[in-house]
Design an enzyme around this catalytic site. Structure first.
Site, PDB file in Angstrom:
ATOM      1  N   GLU A  40       0.868  -1.309  -0.068  1.00 48.56           N
ATOM      2  CA  GLU A  40      -0.020  -0.033  -0.098  1.00 48.56           C
ATOM      3  C   GLU A  40       0.955   1.311  -0.119  1.00 48.56           C
ATOM      4  O   GLU A  40       2.158   1.176   0.282  1.00 48.56           O
ATOM      5  CB  GLU A  40      -0.870   0.030   1.227  1.00 48.56           C
ATOM      6  CG  GLU A  40      -2.475  -0.761   0.936  1.00 48.56           C
ATOM      7  CD  GLU A  40      -3.303   0.155   0.079  1.00 48.56           C
ATOM      8  OE1 GLU A  40      -3.013   1.110  -0.401  1.00 48.56           O
ATOM      9  OE2 GLU A  40      -4.585  -0.376  -0.132  1.00 48.56           O
ATOM     10  N   ASN A  79     -10.409   5.043   0.981  1.00 50.81           N
ATOM     11  CA  ASN A  79      -8.842   4.878   0.237  1.00 50.81           C
ATOM     12  C   ASN A  79      -8.624   6.016  -0.303  1.00 50.81           C
ATOM     13  O   ASN A  79      -8.554   6.973   0.144  1.00 50.81           O
ATOM     14  CB  ASN A  79      -9.286   3.489  -0.583  1.00 50.81           C
ATOM     15  CG  ASN A  79      -8.750   2.242   0.177  1.00 50.81           C
ATOM     16  OD1 ASN A  79      -7.815   2.124   0.577  1.00 50.81           O
ATOM     17  ND2 ASN A  79      -9.708   1.401   0.421  1.00 50.81           N
ATOM     18  N   ASP A  84      -9.870   1.350  -4.924  1.00 49.21           N
ATOM     19  CA  ASP A  84      -8.957   1.274  -3.941  1.00 49.21           C
ATOM     20  C   ASP A  84      -8.019   2.540  -3.913  1.00 49.21           C
ATOM     21  O   ASP A  84      -8.534   3.560  -4.080  1.00 49.21           O
ATOM     22  CB  ASP A  84      -7.940  -0.023  -3.930  1.00 49.21           C
ATOM     23  CG  ASP A  84      -7.333  -0.224  -2.557  1.00 49.21           C
ATOM     24  OD1 ASP A  84      -7.347   0.658  -1.617  1.00 49.21           O
ATOM     25  OD2 ASP A  84      -7.338  -1.305  -2.292  1.00 49.21           O
TER      26      ASP A  84
END
Length: 301
Positions: free
Chosen positions: A26, A158, A208
């Site tokens: 991430e 997100n 996302d």
């Protein structure tokens, strides 16, 4: 561009970068002064740094579970952990904790993706620990380290990014799947009422991480769909890039001239059988999609 045009478009080659496999890759961030990419592996609390094109990956073990981060003017970072905010120096050592008292209740809130706007304010989204519908919020950290709640009613916050003219802010809510659009006042940091930019009720996957390129197109990692998609400012699908795993998690432009799109992925939630069929799940990927990114702004605090 129509769907048939998209089908005829030759996608760029998506290549694997390095040998690293993340459980949940991430928050990729390009550091232009270092020619390096930084990103997290969230559950094991790892910060990864790789000088490109041929450097080795250096891993820093973090004390807390990371959520997101931004660069800081003069060096260092602003870090959002799941349950706190800190400022670090250039080595990553914590210099100061940022108080969230009276604004963020960590019994009912966890931080997730964040980004710095072009006036040096850090924005970070939240979610309820049990992912209760509408249990998350959107928060802003000003350069004087004041933390403000800017919106509520988010389920799984997100990606956050801004249009090149700073008039629009995009914010992804992965469950059930929506990208919000706000009118944005870059001078004051205020946002208008949110509206729907993209509704994923009839789209593959869920939104996302995201970023915006220099033409104002929005690039979104569409988790479970195995793709990264580019949308024009009106929300029309312009391009699809297939990724060789089902769960891309985030995207950022970097490299020479910000012409490389880096893509983080995860293997979290895959069964043993699925991990066998997706051995590259959790790897870092890159491609040259023919677009140019926007430089990331540093936090002004």
């Amino acid at each position: 561009m129509t769907n048939s045009d998209i089908a005829k478009t030759t996608p760029p080659d998506v290549v694997r970068i390095g040998e690293d496999i993340c459980e949940l890759g991430e928050s990729p961030m390009w550091a232009p002064g270092e020619a390096a990419l930084y990103w997290f592996d969230v559950p094991p609390r790892r910060l990864l740094r790789r000088v490109l094109p041929d450097g080795e990956t250096v891993v820093t073990q973090l004390e807390k579970v990371p959520a997101s981060f931004g660069w800081r003017e003069g060096g260092g970072m602003i870090f959002a952990f799941r349950n706190g905010l800190v400022l670090t120096d250039a080595t990553g050592a914590v210099e100061r904790e940022i108080s969230c008292e009276g604004v963020v209740d960590f019994a009912t809130q966890r931080f997730n993706d964040g980004a710095v706007d072009r006036r040096g304010r850090f924005w970070v989204g939240g979610f309820h620990p049990k992912v209760d519908p509408g249990g998350g919020g959107l928060f802003r950290v000003d350069p004087d380290l004041t933390v403000r709640k800017m919106d509520s009613g988010v389920t799984m916050s997100n990606g956050i990014a801004w249009s090149p003219d700073d008039r629009t802010m995009y914010f992804a809510d992965s469950r059930p799947g929506c990208v919000w659009r706000y009118d944005f006042d870059v001078g004051t940091g205020e946002i208008g009422p949110r509206g729907v930019f993209l509704d994923y009720a009839d789209r593959p996957g869920r939104p996302d991480g995201l970023t915006v390129d220099s033409e104002g197109f929005v690039w979104i990692a569409e988790v479970t769909a195995g793709r990264v998609s580019r949308y024009d400012p009106q929300g029309r699908l312009e391009r699809v890039i297939a990724v060789p795993v089902s769960k891309p998690t985030s995207v950022i432009f970097g490299g020479d001239g910000l012409r490389t799109l880096f893509i983080t992925t995860m293997n979290l939630g895959l069964s043993a059988a699925e991990r066998t069929t997706e051995p590259l799940a959790g790897a870092l990927f890159a491609c040259a999609p023919g677009a140019t990114g926007l430089p990331e702004t540093a936090f002004a605090g």
